[in-house]
Design a protein around this motif. Structure first.
Motif, PDB file in Angstrom:
ATOM      1  N   MET A   1      79.958 -80.793  36.205  1.00 12.62           N
ATOM      2  CA  MET A   1      80.331 -79.408  36.035  1.00 12.62           C
ATOM      3  C   MET A   1      81.579 -79.320  35.160  1.00 12.62           C
ATOM      4  SD  MET A   1      80.463 -76.635  39.126  1.00 12.62           S
ATOM      5  CE  MET A   1      78.781 -76.789  39.702  1.00 12.62           C
ATOM      6  N   GLU A   2      81.678 -78.280  34.388  1.00 13.65           N
ATOM      7  CA  GLU A   2      82.805 -78.117  33.483  1.00 13.65           C
ATOM      8  C   GLU A   2      84.030 -77.575  34.204  1.00 13.65           C
ATOM      9  OE1 GLU A   2      81.863 -75.954  29.961  1.00 13.65           O
ATOM     10  OE2 GLU A   2      79.988 -77.018  29.705  1.00 13.65           O
ATOM     11  N   LEU A   3      85.197 -77.888  33.661  1.00 10.75           N
ATOM     12  CA  LEU A   3      86.455 -77.456  34.248  1.00 10.75           C
ATOM     13  C   LEU A   3      86.499 -75.955  34.450  1.00 10.75           C
ATOM     14  CD1 LEU A   3      89.383 -77.938  35.175  1.00 10.75           C
ATOM     15  CD2 LEU A   3      90.054 -77.785  32.769  1.00 10.75           C
ATOM     16  N   SER A   4      86.121 -75.195  33.442  1.00 15.18           N
ATOM     17  CA  SER A   4      86.221 -73.735  33.548  1.00 15.18           C
ATOM     18  C   SER A   4      85.387 -73.221  34.719  1.00 15.18           C
ATOM     19  CB  SER A   4      85.789 -73.072  32.241  1.00 15.18           C
ATOM     20  OG  SER A   4      84.489 -73.495  31.875  1.00 15.18           O
ATOM     21  N   ASN A   5      84.192 -73.747  34.885  1.00 17.96           N
ATOM     22  CA  ASN A   5      83.340 -73.322  35.996  1.00 17.96           C
ATOM     23  C   ASN A   5      83.934 -73.768  37.329  1.00 17.96           C
ATOM     24  OD1 ASN A   5      80.880 -72.040  36.952  1.00 17.96           O
ATOM     25  ND2 ASN A   5      80.287 -74.097  37.581  1.00 17.96           N
ATOM     26  N   GLU A   6      84.461 -74.972  37.377  1.00 15.61           N
ATOM     27  CA  GLU A   6      85.081 -75.478  38.608  1.00 15.61           C
ATOM     28  C   GLU A   6      86.260 -74.602  39.022  1.00 15.61           C
ATOM     29  OE1 GLU A   6      84.444 -78.016  40.835  1.00 15.61           O
ATOM     30  OE2 GLU A   6      82.524 -78.176  39.826  1.00 15.61           O
ATOM     31  N   LEU A   7      87.042 -74.134  38.057  1.00 18.14           N
ATOM     32  CA  LEU A   7      88.170 -73.260  38.359  1.00 18.14           C
ATOM     33  C   LEU A   7      87.686 -71.958  38.988  1.00 18.14           C
ATOM     34  CD1 LEU A   7      90.306 -73.826  35.162  1.00 18.14           C
ATOM     35  CD2 LEU A   7      90.731 -74.755  37.442  1.00 18.14           C
ATOM     36  N   LYS A   8      86.627 -71.402  38.441  1.00 16.29           N
ATOM     37  CA  LYS A   8      86.069 -70.164  38.996  1.00 16.29           C
ATOM     38  C   LYS A   8      85.514 -70.410  40.390  1.00 16.29           C
ATOM     39  CE  LYS A   8      82.934 -66.366  38.070  1.00 16.29           C
ATOM     40  NZ  LYS A   8      82.029 -65.750  37.097  1.00 16.29           N
ATOM     41  N   VAL A   9      84.826 -71.523  40.585  1.00 13.50           N
ATOM     42  CA  VAL A   9      84.278 -71.874  41.894  1.00 13.50           C
ATOM     43  C   VAL A   9      85.404 -71.965  42.929  1.00 13.50           C
ATOM     44  CG1 VAL A   9      83.183 -73.751  43.207  1.00 13.50           C
ATOM     45  CG2 VAL A   9      82.179 -72.981  41.050  1.00 13.50           C
ATOM     46  N   GLU A  10      86.510 -72.596  42.555  1.00 12.45           N
ATOM     47  CA  GLU A  10      87.639 -72.725  43.480  1.00 12.45           C
ATOM     48  C   GLU A  10      88.254 -71.368  43.795  1.00 12.45           C
ATOM     49  OE1 GLU A  10      88.821 -75.323  45.363  1.00 12.45           O
ATOM     50  OE2 GLU A  10      86.935 -76.173  44.669  1.00 12.45           O
ATOM     51  N   ARG A  11      88.365 -70.505  42.795  1.00 13.29           N
ATOM     52  CA  ARG A  11      88.903 -69.157  43.038  1.00 13.29           C
ATOM     53  C   ARG A  11      88.034 -68.430  44.054  1.00 13.29           C
ATOM     54  NH1 ARG A  11      87.360 -64.367  41.253  1.00 13.29           N
ATOM     55  NH2 ARG A  11      86.291 -65.054  39.361  1.00 13.29           N
ATOM     56  N   ILE A  12      86.739 -68.518  43.875  1.00 17.87           N
ATOM     57  CA  ILE A  12      85.809 -67.852  44.783  1.00 17.87           C
ATOM     58  C   ILE A  12      85.851 -68.499  46.167  1.00 17.87           C
ATOM     59  CG2 ILE A  12      83.356 -67.412  45.207  1.00 17.87           C
ATOM     60  CD1 ILE A  12      83.122 -67.094  42.092  1.00 17.87           C
ATOM     61  N   ARG A  13      85.933 -69.824  46.203  1.00 18.30           N
ATOM     62  CA  ARG A  13      86.003 -70.532  47.488  1.00 18.30           C
ATOM     63  C   ARG A  13      87.228 -70.094  48.278  1.00 18.30           C
ATOM     64  NH1 ARG A  13      88.569 -74.530  49.808  1.00 18.30           N
ATOM     65  NH2 ARG A  13      89.778 -75.094  47.977  1.00 18.30           N
ATOM     66  N   LEU A  14      88.309 -69.806  47.577  1.00 22.29           N
ATOM     67  CA  LEU A  14      89.545 -69.352  48.219  1.00 22.29           C
ATOM     68  C   LEU A  14      89.526 -67.849  48.521  1.00 22.29           C
ATOM     69  CD1 LEU A  14      92.035 -71.385  46.020  1.00 22.29           C
ATOM     70  CD2 LEU A  14      91.526 -71.776  48.451  1.00 22.29           C
ATOM     71  N   SER A  15      88.390 -67.217  48.254  1.00 22.10           N
ATOM     72  CA  SER A  15      88.214 -65.769  48.466  1.00 22.10           C
ATOM     73  C   SER A  15      89.229 -64.945  47.678  1.00 22.10           C
ATOM     74  CB  SER A  15      88.310 -65.424  49.961  1.00 22.10           C
ATOM     75  OG  SER A  15      87.303 -66.081  50.682  1.00 22.10           O
ATOM     76  N   LEU A  16      89.523 -65.405  46.472  1.00 20.88           N
ATOM     77  CA  LEU A  16      90.439 -64.677  45.594  1.00 20.88           C
ATOM     78  C   LEU A  16      89.634 -63.871  44.593  1.00 20.88           C
ATOM     79  CD1 LEU A  16      92.940 -67.575  44.855  1.00 20.88           C
ATOM     80  CD2 LEU A  16      93.345 -65.598  46.331  1.00 20.88           C
ATOM     81  N   THR A  17      89.982 -62.617  44.455  1.00 24.40           N
ATOM     82  CA  THR A  17      89.333 -61.807  43.439  1.00 24.40           C
ATOM     83  C   THR A  17      90.031 -62.040  42.105  1.00 24.40           C
ATOM     84  OG1 THR A  17      90.806 -59.920  43.782  1.00 24.40           O
ATOM     85  CG2 THR A  17      88.780 -60.008  45.127  1.00 24.40           C
ATOM     86  N   ALA A  18      89.338 -61.725  41.041  1.00 27.32           N
ATOM     87  CA  ALA A  18      89.948 -61.835  39.716  1.00 27.32           C
ATOM     88  C   ALA A  18      91.178 -60.937  39.653  1.00 27.32           C
ATOM     89  CB  ALA A  18      88.940 -61.467  38.636  1.00 27.32           C
ATOM     90  N   LYS A  19      91.077 -59.748  40.226  1.00 30.14           N
ATOM     91  CA  LYS A  19      92.193 -58.802  40.218  1.00 30.14           C
ATOM     92  C   LYS A  19      93.418 -59.381  40.924  1.00 30.14           C
ATOM     93  CE  LYS A  19      93.575 -54.167  41.499  1.00 30.14           C
ATOM     94  NZ  LYS A  19      93.258 -52.941  42.195  1.00 30.14           N
ATOM     95  N   SER A  20      93.202 -60.015  42.072  1.00 24.22           N
ATOM     96  CA  SER A  20      94.345 -60.567  42.808  1.00 24.22           C
ATOM     97  C   SER A  20      94.991 -61.720  42.053  1.00 24.22           C
ATOM     98  CB  SER A  20      93.931 -61.007  44.217  1.00 24.22           C
ATOM     99  OG  SER A  20      93.064 -62.120  44.184  1.00 24.22           O
ATOM    100  N   VAL A  21      94.179 -62.512  41.368  1.00 27.40           N
ATOM    101  CA  VAL A  21      94.714 -63.645  40.605  1.00 27.40           C
ATOM    102  C   VAL A  21      95.560 -63.156  39.442  1.00 27.40           C
ATOM    103  CG1 VAL A  21      94.117 -65.615  39.136  1.00 27.40           C
ATOM    104  CG2 VAL A  21      92.896 -65.255  41.279  1.00 27.40           C
ATOM    105  N   VAL A  22      95.038 -62.208  38.671  1.00 31.50           N
ATOM    106  CA  VAL A  22      95.796 -61.739  37.506  1.00 31.50           C
ATOM    107  C   VAL A  22      97.084 -61.042  37.923  1.00 31.50           C
ATOM    108  CG1 VAL A  22      93.742 -61.585  36.043  1.00 31.50           C
ATOM    109  CG2 VAL A  22      94.518 -59.549  37.221  1.00 31.50           C
ATOM    110  N   GLU A  23      97.050 -60.330  39.038  1.00 31.47           N
ATOM    111  CA  GLU A  23      98.267 -59.664  39.514  1.00 31.47           C
ATOM    112  C   GLU A  23      99.308 -60.683  39.962  1.00 31.47           C
ATOM    113  OE1 GLU A  23      96.889 -56.947  42.516  1.00 31.47           O
ATOM    114  OE2 GLU A  23      96.262 -55.461  41.027  1.00 31.47           O
TER     115      GLU A  23
END
Length: 69
Positions: A1-23
């Motif tokens: 799996m590619e790094l970019s996809n793994e990063l997104k998978v981890e964000r989702i696994r941590l139940s973080l929304t894109a909005k919460s991450v950018v803020e």
């Protein structure tokens, strides 16, 4: 799996929304999108793997990067 996809998978696994991450990070939604969909990530991963194979302590490397921010 590619790094970019793994990063997104981890964000989702941590139940973080894109909005919460950018803020919390203080980046734009577009920047997060670029990170999670980056086409250059395979080159970066290959380079990091190369450095690791040469004995670079990646934890120490990232610690130095974070401390200097």
């Amino acid at each position: 799996m590619e790094l970019s996809n793994e990063l997104k998978v981890e964000r989702i696994r941590l139940s973080l929304t894109a909005k919460s991450v950018v803020e919390e990070m203080g980046i734009s939604r577009q920047q997060l999108c670029n990170i999670e969909q980056s086409e250059t990530a395979p080159v970066v991963v290959k380079y990091i793997a190369f450095l690791r194979s040469k004995g670079v302590d990646l934890n120490a490397l990232f610690d130095r990067i974070i401390v200097n921010k």
